[in-house]
Design an enzyme around this catalytic site. Structure first.
Site, PDB file in Angstrom:
ATOM      1  N   TRP A 114       0.876  -1.162   0.000  1.00 31.29           N
ATOM      2  CA  TRP A 114       0.000   0.000   0.000  1.00 31.29           C
ATOM      3  C   TRP A 114       0.918   1.217   0.000  1.00 31.29           C
ATOM      4  O   TRP A 114       1.500   1.575   1.029  1.00 31.29           O
ATOM      5  CB  TRP A 114      -0.865   0.009   1.249  1.00 31.29           C
ATOM      6  N   VAL A 151       1.376  -3.295  -6.397  1.00 34.62           N
ATOM      7  CA  VAL A 151       1.371  -2.033  -5.658  1.00 34.62           C
ATOM      8  C   VAL A 151      -0.035  -1.459  -5.655  1.00 34.62           C
ATOM      9  O   VAL A 151      -0.683  -1.345  -6.705  1.00 34.62           O
ATOM     10  CB  VAL A 151       2.339  -1.007  -6.280  1.00 34.62           C
ATOM     11  N   LYS A 152      -0.508  -1.105  -4.472  1.00 37.23           N
ATOM     12  CA  LYS A 152      -1.802  -0.441  -4.331  1.00 37.23           C
ATOM     13  C   LYS A 152      -1.567   1.056  -4.190  1.00 37.23           C
ATOM     14  O   LYS A 152      -0.767   1.502  -3.374  1.00 37.23           O
ATOM     15  CB  LYS A 152      -2.542  -0.959  -3.099  1.00 37.23           C
ATOM     16  N   GLN A 153      -2.286   1.823  -5.006  1.00 33.28           N
ATOM     17  CA  GLN A 153      -2.139   3.274  -4.968  1.00 33.28           C
ATOM     18  C   GLN A 153      -3.480   3.930  -5.229  1.00 33.28           C
ATOM     19  O   GLN A 153      -4.343   3.373  -5.905  1.00 33.28           O
ATOM     20  CB  GLN A 153      -1.118   3.727  -6.020  1.00 33.28           C
TER      21      GLN A 153
END
Length: 349
Positions: free
Chosen positions: A199, A236-238
């Site tokens: 995150w 990847v969390k964005q």
């Protein structure tokens, strides 16, 4: 259920017919049924990591497409249990979180070590678990806004998780310690055969001015994504970018004029593509978050999914828009998002 075009409304043509003139889609490592073989297999990940990542991509309605629909529920710590679950108290019981993910045919469910551990023997073999390792708890007074470890990689491994998740507040005073902690945790996770999801949030008061919130700037979030890929995050969390030129507005760090004149535009798909570019051109899959709940959850979720997919992203990780309403309504929103990724007519811009 209304069609994607109907849910997009006046934005349909703007989003569905956009042709990007920034970074070519041909330069990206785009999601697809062979993503593990085509991209992850080239890395230093072990066969066990590849198997667990493949199990993540193979599960649920989007199984076999290369796209991900993940239900994340760690807000009981991140936002307090009362603030998160009072609108729908059944979710104080972690079993209902799992049931929502299964009912919605998600690829996986992401939650806390405690929540997943409380029902692991009943469900770890039924839906892939992503165990979140660190959190920002809000009971300390005054609030400190720091990510601290709540569990270990070994606990995640023992409960049958296929991957671990962690948050870094890039830009914060505590970020250097968090980077070191997450780097060590991700290294150990890969040693044990687990995938890694970061995150990659920004957190610094200087990033928000009277005119704009540059926590959502494409250039700053893009750099956070690049750092995440450098930490060997597999995914990847964005947050979805809504603005740009954070470096120039805040007046720090280093950037280049071509970032704004050639590699991005004002279009949300192009702003999001720059995030994908920073994820090693898509080698670390980009999943955007669904954001907070509102009256237009369904429309906003579908819009975010279209932007992410057409930019070259890997999917959506959406929680509050789903669990802060009756289970059937929440499931319908998740399925509407999945429909975007399953629809082959919605292509890369």
């Amino acid at each position: 259920m209304p069609s994607t075009e109907e849910l997009l409304g006046k934005d349909a043509e703007y989003l569905l017919n956009h042709e990007s003139q920034t970074v070519s889609k041909n330069d990206l490592h785009v999601p697809g049924p062979d993503f593990v073989d085509r991209v992850y297999k080239s890395t230093d990940r072990s066969p066990v990591v590849l198997r667990n990542l493949q199990s993540l991509f193979n599960h649920g309605r989007l199984g076999g497409t290369g796209y991900l629909s993940i239900l994340p529920v760690d807000q009981g710590i991140e936002h307090s249990a009362g603030a998160s679950f009072a609108p729908n108290p059944i979710y104080f019981d972690p079993e209902n979180i799992i049931k929502l993910a299964i009912e919605s045919d998600c690829n996986a469910v992401a939650s806390t070590i405690g929540a997943l551990g409380s029902i692991a023997r009943d469900y770890a073999h039924k839906i892939p678990f992503i165990a979140k390792l660190n959190h920002n708890e809000l009971l300390s007074y005054p609030n400190t806004h720091d990510q601290i470890m709540f569990g270990s990689v070994k606990q995640a491994y023992n409960m049958g998780a296929v991957a671990v998740g962690a948050t870094i507040y890039f830009g914060s005073e505590e970020s250097q310690r968090q980077i070191q902690e997450v780097s060590q945790a991700f290294h150990y996770a890969h040693e044990l055969g687990l995938g890694t999801i970061l995150w990659a949030y920004l957190r610094n008061p200087a990033f928000k001015t009277d005119e704009e919130d540059y926590h959502l700037a494409s250039d700053l979030t893009g750099q956070a994504i690049h750092l995440s890929a450098s930490l060997q995050a597999d995914i990847v969390k964005q947050k979805l970018p809504t603005t740009n030129k954070g470096y120039t507005a805040v007046n720090f760090g280093k950037t280049h004029d071509k970032v704004y004149s050639e590699l991005t535009s004002d279009h949300p798909i192009d702003l999001t593509r720059y995030q994908v570019v920073n994820s090693f051109m898509g080698r670390a899959g980009l999943i955007n978050s669904g954001g907070g709940s509102s009256e237009r959850d369904l429309n906003e979720a579908v819009k975010t999914a279209v932007i992410n997919k057409r930019a070259g992203g890997m999917g959506l990780i959406m929680g509050r828009k789903a669990f802060q309403r009756p289970m059937k309504e929440g499931s319908d929103i998740i399925r509407a998002v999945q429909e975007v990724y399953a629809d082959e007519s919605i292509t890369l811009a």
